[in-house]
Design a protein around this motif. Structure first.
Motif, PDB file in Angstrom:
ATOM      1  N   SER A  92      -3.958   0.613  -3.942  1.00  0.00           N
ATOM      2  CA  SER A  92      -4.334   1.039  -2.531  1.00  0.00           C
ATOM      3  C   SER A  92      -3.318   2.107  -2.058  1.00  0.00           C
ATOM      4  O   SER A  92      -2.174   1.949  -2.245  1.00  0.00           O
ATOM      5  CB  SER A  92      -4.209  -0.242  -1.415  1.00  0.00           C
ATOM      6  OG  SER A  92      -5.336  -0.886  -2.062  1.00  0.00           O
TER       7      SER A  92
ATOM      8  N   LEU B 265      -3.603  -7.514   0.252  1.00  0.00           N
ATOM      9  CA  LEU B 265      -3.862  -6.374   1.107  1.00  0.00           C
ATOM     10  C   LEU B 265      -4.012  -6.386   2.588  1.00  0.00           C
ATOM     11  O   LEU B 265      -3.319  -5.783   3.371  1.00  0.00           O
ATOM     12  CB  LEU B 265      -5.034  -5.479   0.542  1.00  0.00           C
ATOM     13  CG  LEU B 265      -5.156  -4.989  -0.703  1.00  0.00           C
ATOM     14  CD1 LEU B 265      -6.471  -4.646  -0.970  1.00  0.00           C
ATOM     15  CD2 LEU B 265      -4.063  -3.820  -0.926  1.00  0.00           C
TER      16      LEU B 265
ATOM     17  N   ILE C 242       0.915  -1.171  -0.177  1.00  0.00           N
ATOM     18  CA  ILE C 242      -0.026   0.085   0.187  1.00  0.00           C
ATOM     19  C   ILE C 242       0.906   1.274   0.040  1.00  0.00           C
ATOM     20  O   ILE C 242       1.913   1.475   0.915  1.00  0.00           O
ATOM     21  CB  ILE C 242      -0.854  -0.006   1.102  1.00  0.00           C
ATOM     22  CG1 ILE C 242      -1.879  -1.125   1.243  1.00  0.00           C
ATOM     23  CG2 ILE C 242      -1.844   1.291   1.261  1.00  0.00           C
ATOM     24  CD1 ILE C 242      -2.668  -1.663   2.578  1.00  0.00           C
TER      25      ILE C 242
END
Length: 430
Positions: free
Chosen positions: A378, A418, A367
């Motif tokens: 992200s 994620l 991220i």
């Protein structure tokens, strides 16, 4: 109605609306018109375009065929009569406020807004006396209580940046109608794939197209959509829209452009006078992004729901603001207005405070630490020290962007990857 005449559905319009094969070459993809000027057929045509008696292309600051295709597509998806594309979302917001109001006028504003919007509002108040009257809360009655005789609009976001609260647009629109005020909605976090504010009573919708509409983090842009149904003459007090323009031979926009006088005012005043035109290349990239908008928003929402649920149950996390989770504040409004999910931007707070928040962000690997939102990748940011840093501490707390808070913009990566990245970053907190 026959199948042939039935309006196309949203996903089809996201691909086709506003554009067609190029009549000169047959090119199927919208051409990029890299030109600053356009040859006139006659001196009469040139004079008519500049006087507002005829529409047409003259100079790309005011209109360009590639930009016009983007304007038509977004207006179609929002259910608006017209769109005006500009160089950024911040420019779009500024044009809306400065077109609606003159010095001394006021407007009712949501108490929860993107930090950049709040900063611009306060700057326009201090320098140009355009006064925001902030509602005490998010309920329609809070907006109504803030209305004063000098108010010219009601201003809110459909989904609040960054806490993801979904706003009661129907209720606020009813307040606007009772007081004969236009309702202005920033629809950036929802996109028309999740919420179409005009269907809920909005009169003006604007976007930062840099987010979900373009989707890939490549370009900056903004757009203003005019629903074309507010009665400006009956309401009174909107001089750019209803009164003659002396430098345009007494042109009155409600007479010359009866269906879209607000959009016309944004173009004449905003683009011709102030000049924040959108590059045709940026318009092209945004058009390409919109083609996949419905597919992307479905994945954005699914990933965000999974990530929010993971964080809610993590022992290092104090709270999560994603309203689609069972039992969360605002769940009823989220399920009513965004049954497919309230987007993919939300905040969460770490029990370890600001140090934990900063340590967490620095530990992320997949991220990205980046200030934009709505991208396929992200992203994470610390709002208190960046996007909302200008707010007093008590306002940061009210907006759920205190020093312990992290904002996430969940992209299209695999959900498991994620969560793995979040897990390893949270593990660093001890």
């Amino acid at each position: 109605m026959t199948d042939q005449n039935r309006p196309h559905r949203f996903a089809t319009r996201a691909i086709h609306a506003g554009a067609a094969p190029d009549p000169a070459t047959g090119a199927r993809v919208q051409p990029i018109y890299f030109t600053n000027g356009f040859v006139f057929d006659s001196t009469e045509q040139a004079a008519d375009i500049f006087a507002g008696r005829r529409t047409g292309f003259s100079y790309s600051r005011g209109s360009n065929p590639t930009v016009a295709a983007l304007e038509r597509r977004i207006a179609d998806l929002e259910g608006a009569k017209a769109g005006v594309a500009v160089s950024s979302g911040q420019s779009a917001m500024q044009l809306v406020l400065m077109t609606l109001m003159k010095s001394g006028d006021a407007y009712v504003a949501s108490p929860r807004l993107f930090g950049g919007s709040l900063g611009l509002m306060r700057r326009l108040d201090g320098r140009y006396d355009l006064k925001p009257r902030f509602a005490r809360g998010m309920a329609p009655e809070d907006f109504e209580a803030a209305i004063t005789p000098d108010c010219r609009a009601i201003f809110c976001e459909s989904i609040v940046n960054p806490c993801a609260s979904v706003v009661d647009l129907d209720g606020i629109a009813a307040v606007a109608r009772r007081h004969n005020l236009p309702l202005v909605v920033d629809n950036t976090l929802a996109s028309p794939a999740l919420i179409r504010p005009i269907e809920h009573g909005a009169d003006i919708v604007w976007h930062s197209t840099s987010k979900f509409l373009s989707g890939s983090g490549q370009t900056i842009g903004g757009v203003i959509c005019d629903a074309g149904r507010f009665d400006w003459e009956k309401a009174g007090g909107y001089n750019l829209i209803t009164e003659p323009w002396p430098d345009y031979d007494g042109l009155v926009l409600t007479k010359a452009f009866p269906e879209t006088p607000f959009a016309a005012a944004c173009r004449f005043f905003g683009l011709r006078d102030l000049g924040p035109g959108l590059s045709p290349m940026n318009a092209f990239l945004t058009l390409m992004g919109i083609e996949t908008l419905p597919l992307r928003m479905e994945r954005h929402c699914a990933n965000a729901r999974a990530v929010a649920a993971f964080l809610k149950d993590h022992p290092a996390v104090d709270w999560v603001s994603y309203p689609m989770l069972p039992g969360q504040p605002g769940e009823d409004l989220a399920r009513r207005y965004t049954p497919n999910g309230p987007g993919s931007i939300f905040t969460f707070a770490l029990k370890g405070g600001e140090r934990a928040a900063l340590t967490f962000i620095a530990a992320l690997e997949l991220i990205s630490h980046l200030v934009n939102i709505g991208e396929i990748k992200s992203l994470a940011i610390h709002p208190s020290s960046t996007t909302h840093r200008q707010l007093p501490e008590h306002e940061k707390a009210a907006a759920q962007v205190g020093p312990e808070t992290v904002r996430l913009s969940i992209g299209l990566e695999d959900e498991a990857d994620l969560i793995a990245d979040l897990t390893q970053a949270l593990d660093r907190l001890g």
